[in-house]
Design a protein around this motif. Structure first.
Motif, mmCIF file in Angstrom:
data_model
loop_
_atom_site.group_PDB
_atom_site.id
_atom_site.type_symbol
_atom_site.label_atom_id
_atom_site.label_comp_id
_atom_site.label_asym_id
_atom_site.label_seq_id
_atom_site.Cartn_x
_atom_site.Cartn_y
_atom_site.Cartn_z
ATOM 1 N N PHE A 1 -7.527 1.425 -5.453
ATOM 2 C CA PHE A 1 -6.738 0.188 -5.545
ATOM 3 C C PHE A 1 -7.187 -0.688 -6.707
ATOM 4 C CE2 PHE A 1 -10.295 -0.875 -2.793
ATOM 5 C CZ PHE A 1 -10.677 -2.139 -3.206
ATOM 6 N N SER B 1 0.886 -1.165 0.000
ATOM 7 C CA SER B 1 0.000 0.000 0.000
ATOM 8 C C SER B 1 0.922 1.213 0.000
ATOM 9 C CB SER B 1 -0.915 0.001 1.222
ATOM 10 O OG SER B 1 -0.183 0.209 2.408
ATOM 11 N N ARG C 1 -2.434 -0.781 -3.751
ATOM 12 C CA ARG C 1 -3.346 0.243 -3.236
ATOM 13 C C ARG C 1 -2.625 1.570 -3.000
ATOM 14 N NH1 ARG C 1 -5.013 2.104 1.684
ATOM 15 N NH2 ARG C 1 -3.838 0.561 2.875
#
Length: 591
Positions: free
Chosen positions: A271, A127, A266
């Protein structure tokens, strides 16, 4: 605070955060001063909340009084109302933004600094939004890796409907507790922050206000569960056999299991899930939608959530356009500036050109050049960046020529600035206005998008060494720490903070002699003295040795001679001294 942050990160990795007194760490003197220093450097420091105060209102406070005031606010925390403003979106709609008061921002920053190392140790590796040292380029590099190497050409693109406005408060607090933030006093303060009344709207039942300092970290905590749930379906799937390499496990899962191959990339609430077949993509789509609804109480936007075969269609991500194009016997990632962003760039550049025509000042030219550098830096990793920017330049060519032909001179730049030489290598024709060359739009070359090095981290010694920016060595850090605790007669917040900044910038060396100064010999000279209208702002301060400072302000011939003889200054150094003495309305020292 570095040692404290490192320890929190280490304990979080080990799953040993129970019993940590987070409240004491957050309300410590050093953490409060770091929060002030961080907020002061942000562009939003000049933006006021509902109380009308900015960071400037705290600059002239006594340091001890300031720290005591912040601690008192923690003891009986009651947030002020949040100022609501609306930001226009590209689709014509408006995005709500919540601006907390400066006091609340300082408190949020104090909390964020301490919670971040705990959360960073538990966040999923891929992420990339609102996390230190990570960027959109890292997310794009990961996406291109899956297309080029992983051969995953099917994308599940999920759009969460009003994510920031629909975060469930009770669920969020449980997630924070599970991630390792278990000091109930801090959780209670965060709960009150989430319930801060929005001026003109009332107390929110759900959501985290966009604009709050703590909101990006809280949003990552919410979606971290989704990251790990998807990762555990394939990438982090536990197996009975321990494989020497991660690739070995993947190959074994492909051969012996019927699991669906999937990877998530993401950036904040945006995402994509990459997989290897359309059939798997359909199942992943419904599974993710169900997980978001059942576990996180979040809905998706059906019209914006899609399944895309990259071999046939493009998919947009973070302003880029992605597609898998056949090259010889395999498919490779073909990236470009998205169609919407091209139109936005053209309109903004056209407006900058009109502004230069109306007012051909240095400021308007610099704004145009800054925008060119910004968009080129952002899109430089696209594989077809040169084609995209040539197209933009072609569409604006007539506009530039017709509007600026009477304002400046067009041609290949001869007297190029240092910045121009650094970024622009080709001899493109451009306009010269006010002796400043407009940066050419089309002069750009693609750069490889490199995957993020996971060892990069602010909270480990090894991770800090890998970071691109340079860290101060141990000696300078030690003296900065000593400066923090040294007392001065005039210790406004601005002066104390800028003195440390100046010492850091000068690498601990005297501006005149160049010698390294220990804390006890550090003097901070006001270039324009306060009694003559000088301020404590950064540009009005300079770090010098105790002896040099006394020489700058010396008035008797005997004192001046003694310091000149002992310091053994050369002509260049004396010239600098005299520059400072002139600002103090003192006579120059003769060589």
């Amino acid at each position: 605070m570095q040692d404290t942050f490192d320890e929190l990160y280490k304990r979080s990795q080990e799953g040993n955060t129970k019993g940590i007194d987070l409240y004491s760490i957050i309300t410590s003197r050093e953490n409060i001063l770091l929060a002030y220093r961080t907020i002061k450097s942000n562009t939003g420091a000049k933006t006021c909340g509902t109380d009308g105060l900015t960071i400037d209102n705290y600059k002239y406070e006594n340091e001890g009084k300031f720290i005591e005031e912040i601690r008192n606010n923690f003891n009986n925390y009651k947030p002020n109302s949040v100022r609501r403003i609306w930001i226009p979106k590209s689709n014509g709609k408006k995005r709500p933004l919540g601006i907390p008061t400066m006091k609340d921002r300082l408190i949020q920053q104090c909390i964020k600094q301490v919670l971040e190392p705990i959360c960073e140790a538990k966040f999923y590796a891929h992420s990339y939004g609102f996390r230190p040292n990570r960027s959109t380029h890292d997310a794009m590099a990961r996406s291109m890796f899956f297309i080029n190497i992983g051969k995953l050409h099917h994308i599940v693109d999920i759009d969460i409907q009003g994510f920031f406005d629909n975060v469930n408060h009770s669920k969020l607090l449980k997630q924070m507790y599970n991630i390792g933030i278990q000091d109930k006093r801090i959780l209670a303060i965060i709960y009150r922050m989430l319930k801060a009344p929005i001026k003109g709207e009332g107390i929110p039942a759900k959501g985290t206000p966009q604009g709050g300092i703590l909101s990006p970290l809280l949003s990552n905590i919410v979606l971290n569960d989704l990251d790990w749930w998807i990762a555990n379906q394939w990438e982090e799937m536990k197996t009975r056999h321990t494989y020497a390499q991660k690739g070995g496990k993947v190959q074994a899962l492909k051969r012996t299991s019927k699991l669906k191959q999937m990877y998530i990339v993401r950036y904040a609430d945006d995402f994509k899930v990459f997989t290897n077949s359309h059939k798997s993509a359909i199942r992943i789509y419904h599974a993710v939608r169900g997980y978001l609804k059942d576990r996180l109480n979040l809905d998706i936007s059906p019209e914006k959530s899609t399944i895309t075969n990259l071999r046939r269609n493009k998919s947009e991500f973070l302003g880029f356009s992605l597609k898998a194009v056949k090259k010889r016997s395999r498919y490779v990632a073909n990236t470009s500036v998205s169609y919407k962003k091209k139109k936005t760039i053209q309109e903004k550049l056209r407006q900058h050109i009109i502004n230069i025509q109306k007012s051909p000042t240095y400021e308007s030219i610099v704004k145009y050049n800054s925008y060119i550098l910004g968009i080129q830096n952002y899109y430089r990793i696209t594989t077809h960046v040169n084609t995209d920017f040539r197209e933009i330049a072609y569409r604006l060519n007539k506009t530039i020529f017709n509007r600026l032909k009477t304002t400046g001179k067009r041609g290949v730049p001869r007297n190029q600035s240092i910045t121009y030489k650094k970024y622009f290598k080709n001899n493109y024709r451009t306009f010269e206005i006010q002796k400043v060359n407009l940066y050419p739009i089309a002069d750009i070359k693609t750069q490889n998008a490199l995957n993020f090095t996971q060892e990069k981290c602010n909270y480990t010694a090894k991770g800090r060494k890998l970071l691109e920016h340079e860290y101060l060595d141990n000696m300078i850090n030690k003296e900065i720490n000593a400066l923090m605790y040294s007392t001065t007669e005039y210790n406004s917040m601005e002066y104390m903070d800028n003195r440390i900044s100046k010492y850091s910038m000068q690498k601990g060396c005297c501006a005149i002699t160049g010698e390294f100064l220990l804390a006890e010999r550090v003097h901070c000279h006001h270039v324009l003295p306060r009694n003559l209208g000088g301020t404590d702002e950064y540009k009005n301060l300079v770090i010098v040795s105790k002896e040099v400072h006394r020489l700058i302000h010396a008035t008797t011939n005997m004192t001046i001679k003694w310091y000149v003889d002992n310091l053994q200054l050369d002509g260049k150094q004396l010239k600098k001294i005299n520059t400072y003495r002139k600002k103090c309305n003192l006579e120059a020292i003769k060589e």
